[in-house]
Write an enzyme that holds these catalytic residues in place. Structure first.
Site, short mmCIF file in Angstrom:
data_model
loop_
_atom_site.label_atom_id
_atom_site.label_comp_id
_atom_site.label_asym_id
_atom_site.label_seq_id
_atom_site.Cartn_x
_atom_site.Cartn_y
_atom_site.Cartn_z
N THR A 408 29.45 40.95 26.13
CA THR A 408 28.16 40.61 26.81
C THR A 408 27.62 39.18 26.35
O THR A 408 27.23 38.46 27.08
CB THR A 408 27.27 41.67 26.48
OG1 THR A 408 27.68 42.98 27.01
CG2 THR A 408 25.73 41.24 27.16
N GLN A 437 28.26 43.85 32.60
CA GLN A 437 27.19 42.97 32.04
C GLN A 437 27.60 41.56 32.40
O GLN A 437 28.55 41.19 32.38
CB GLN A 437 27.02 43.24 30.59
CG GLN A 437 26.57 44.80 30.34
CD GLN A 437 27.65 45.57 30.05
OE1 GLN A 437 28.83 45.32 30.40
NE2 GLN A 437 27.29 46.47 28.91
N GLN A 459 23.20 42.89 36.08
CA GLN A 459 22.74 43.56 34.84
C GLN A 459 22.88 42.70 33.75
O GLN A 459 23.67 41.63 33.49
CB GLN A 459 23.93 44.76 34.61
CG GLN A 459 23.90 45.45 33.22
CD GLN A 459 24.72 46.39 33.16
OE1 GLN A 459 25.72 46.96 34.04
NE2 GLN A 459 24.80 47.34 32.01
N ASP A 460 21.93 42.80 32.84
CA ASP A 460 21.70 41.80 31.55
C ASP A 460 21.43 40.45 31.81
O ASP A 460 22.30 39.68 31.46
CB ASP A 460 22.83 41.96 30.64
CG ASP A 460 22.90 43.46 30.12
OD1 ASP A 460 22.10 44.28 30.57
OD2 ASP A 460 24.02 43.85 29.31
N ASP A 481 18.72 46.81 32.86
CA ASP A 481 18.09 46.15 31.56
C ASP A 481 18.08 44.67 31.66
O ASP A 481 18.55 44.31 30.86
CB ASP A 481 19.06 46.84 30.40
CG ASP A 481 18.98 48.45 30.37
OD1 ASP A 481 18.10 48.82 30.87
OD2 ASP A 481 19.98 48.52 29.91
N ARG A 540 13.38 50.85 28.29
CA ARG A 540 14.10 51.88 27.45
C ARG A 540 14.55 51.05 26.11
O ARG A 540 14.96 49.85 26.13
CB ARG A 540 15.30 52.45 28.03
CG ARG A 540 16.50 51.62 28.49
CD ARG A 540 17.75 52.39 29.24
NE ARG A 540 18.38 51.79 29.78
CZ ARG A 540 19.85 52.12 29.87
NH1 ARG A 540 20.07 53.45 29.75
NH2 ARG A 540 20.87 51.32 30.27
N TRP A 542 16.77 50.08 23.19
CA TRP A 542 17.99 49.82 23.01
C TRP A 542 18.18 50.08 21.37
O TRP A 542 19.25 50.53 21.05
CB TRP A 542 18.37 48.42 23.29
CG TRP A 542 19.72 47.86 22.97
CD1 TRP A 542 20.86 48.82 22.71
CD2 TRP A 542 20.07 46.46 22.89
NE1 TRP A 542 21.96 47.89 22.30
CE2 TRP A 542 21.46 46.58 22.60
CE3 TRP A 542 19.71 45.22 23.00
CZ2 TRP A 542 22.27 45.18 22.51
CZ3 TRP A 542 20.44 44.22 22.64
CH2 TRP A 542 21.64 44.28 22.30
#
Length: 622
Positions: A408, A437, A459-460, A481, A540, A542
């Site tokens: 990532t 990611q 994502q990310d 996220d 949420r 992590w």
């Protein structure tokens, strides 16, 4: 020498509407001159005209000379001339019925004296004086009068033979609409309900955030008493945040009495600094504010202040207006000194101590950037962020030369690993797409700030890895996220945009000892039409103590009712998730996860730039 309050009482024949009225024992006009506040090298005064005749008079005016002072401004009259000065009636106070009075105030620099007042009402006469002390004692008294109209100051005097004239007297000042010190409101000045003072009352919009702003001078760093006169004939109380110098100090309730013509008052103590103070009421209910007639402020040296002015132009604050720093020019088409951003960046020392700009012309820059040089501003052209694109397309699954995945962190198109970096008017993109990611920006460092930027990915998208970060007026989009990490980061007036299905907008990994994580101040949370209603959580955790807060943020219908969910084996019991006055279809606060918190006004007031970042105030936040 004690300050003095001087009254010059003149009873004369009156000329009204071109008709000379016969003078008699009971037919005359009274004009009074009063020093209402004296601080030695300046003072404020009031001139009051009273119609003691049996007939109505119109369009009064007065003139006077200040032997030792110069008048700087006046309110509730039109000021002209330069010693002698002339003050003429305004439209709303020009007509005086028998027995009626009109007053106006003024501020002057210099020494107060005993001038003679002349004019169409006052004529020419000698003055008679009455003097009282107007100094402060050890036991201040509060003076407030509902009969005072339109920003007239009333001295609340104390006797003290030893008090210095430089100590401002305690006084009450009524701040009415359309007078000096009244700055703005999100509504109208209305007259439809009787019983108001001044020219009317302020009827704000029926929305959360509707506001009224005043500007007030105070002599001391001290608590001052404020009385708010209001009407509320609605079905419920109306709540407002009281902000002093941009800090919310208290939540006030304005109760209903089911009658718009019966006015009530609320009293509150407000902390002022010496000098100019801003006072703002901000509605916290969808009905807006109660009808506000006036505010009265009591304390030492209270006078109206000039209203703040907006910056001349947005460009004056833009990075392109800076001329005091070394500037490196970059253009993808070869028209500047450097064709790539990396080439310009490589000319800067790794131990750089000189703030330096890299100015980037519109174009697409396919570069995988690692920024390790401090004190650099990456400056795109004003309004050209959509066409100034820094892009790459690595995903976490992309393989390195040795056959292992880059992961990532390695996928980031732009990675910052240093301090004191600014970016403005730029798009940073990861074009990998869905399936892995794929970070657009990885930000790791202290005092990183971004303004008018676009961060695009899936994502990310934005990895707020660590440090302190500030984002203003940015567009940040993704799916899963797409704002995550352990940094203390403030997002002010941003658009957080979901472009596909995802479990949550944010995934904070805040350490337990860090008080703030990801903080959203204002702004909007939006989505493309393909994102299902109620399908995306606000966050949420992590890491177990992940922290995120949304303060006065508008939430789209794609936000789930529960609002907050856990990640993997973590529990919401340790997470620090909160909201305050969120609005929109996604603001279903009654159904939120029970471990999350709806902040009180007092708690929300701690979410300020100063509290969150300490000694660092981002220049982009000013």
């Amino acid at each position: 020498m004690n300050s003095s309050t001087t009254t010059n009482l003149l009873k004369l024949s009156v000329l009204s509407a071109g008709i000379m009225l016969a003078a008699s024992q009971h037919a005359g006009a009274a004009c009074s001159y009063t020093v209402t506040n004296n601080w030695g090298n300046g003072f404020t005064g009031e001139i009051k005209v009273t119609n003691n005749t049996g007939q109505t008079v119109n369009n009064w005016s007065v003139s006077w000379r200040e032997p030792g002072a110069s008048v700087t401004n006046a309110w509730n009259a039109t000021l002209s001339g330069a010693n002698p000065y002339t003050a003429s009636a305004l439209g709303w106070n020009a007509t005086l019925a028998p027995g009626a009075s009109a007053s106006f105030g003024f501020q002057a620099n210099g020494t107060a004296s005993t001038p003679t007042v002349n004019g169409s009402l006052c004529g020419v006469a000698t003055s008679s004086t009455a003097t009282t002390s107007s100094t402060q004692s050890s036991t201040p008294a509060v003076s407030s009068s509902s009969s005072i109209k339109s920003s007239v100051a009333v001295s609340s005097s104390k006797s003290s033979s030893s008090a210095a004239s430089s100590i401002p007297a305690e006084s009450s000042w009524i701040f009415e609409e359309s007078a000096v010190g009244f700055c703005s409101n999100s509504g109208v000045i209305d007259t439809k309900h009787s019983g108001y003072t001044g020219t009317g009352f302020i009827d704000t919009e029926n929305v959360i955030g509707a506001s009224i702003l005043w500007s007030i001078n105070a002599a001391n760093n001290a608590s001052y008493n404020m009385q708010i006169r209001f009407g509320n004939g609605g079905s419920a109380a109306r709540r407002a945040s009281l902000e002093v110098n941009d800090i919310s100090i208290k939540t006030l309730d304005f109760p209903t009495n089911s009658n718009w013509t019966q006015w009530q008052t609320v009293n509150v103590s407000v902390p002022f600094k010496a000098g100019v103070n801003s006072v703002k009421l901000v509605a916290e209910t969808a009905d807006g504010l109660a009808n506000i007639d006036s505010i009265s402020v009591t304390g030492n040296g209270v006078t109206p202040a000039a209203c703040p002015t907006a910056p001349t132009t947005p460009a004056a604050q833009d990075c392109n207006s800076v001329t005091s720093q070394p500037i490196l020019q970059v253009a993808a088409d070869g028209s500047a000194t450097y064709k790539t951003i990396a080439a310009a960046l490589n000319t800067i020392s790794s131990s750089n101590t000189t703030p330096t700009q890299i100015r980037i012309k519109p174009g697409t820059y396919r570069e995988k950037l690692l920024i390790t040089k401090p004190l650099v501003t990456f400056c795109g052209q004003t309004g050209k962020e959509a066409s100034t694109i820094l892009t790459y397309n690595d995903g976490a699954s992309t393989l390195k030369a040795d056959g292992t995945a880059i992961g990532t962190s390695g996928s980031a198109s732009v990675t910052i690993k240093t301090n004191d970096i600014s970016m403005e008017n730029i798009t940073i993109e990861n074009s990998f797409g869905i399936g892995s990611q794929a970070v657009a920006l990885l930000a790791q460092g202290q005092r990183l700030q971004f303004r008018n930027c676009r961060l695009l990915g899936n994502q990310d998208t934005l990895y707020t890895h660590s440090g302190t970060q500030y984002y203003r007026n940015c567009h940040i989009q993704g799916t899963v996220d797409f704002i995550f990490g352990a940094a203390t980061a403030v997002f002010e007036n941003n658009t957080i945009h979901s472009v596909g299905g995802g479990s949550a907008l944010t995934a904070p990994s805040t350490e337990q000892t860090v008080p703030y994580g990801l903080v959203f101040l204002g702004g909007k949370v939006t989505a493309t039409p393909n994102v299902a209603k109620g399908s995306v959580a606000l966050g949420r955790n992590w890491r177990p103590y992940g922290a995120a807060a949304y303060i006065r943020t508008e939430l789209g219908q794609h936000i789930s009712a529960v609002g907050w969910v856990k990640m993997s084996e973590n529990t919401l019991d340790t997470a620090r998730f909160s909201e305050y006055l969120t609005t929109g279809a996604g603001a279903n606060t009654s159904a939120r996860a029970p471990q999350s918190k709806q902040l009180t006004a007092t708690q929300a007031a701690t979410y300020t730039i100063g509290n969150i970042f300490g000694s660092w105030q981002p220049s982009y936040s000013k």
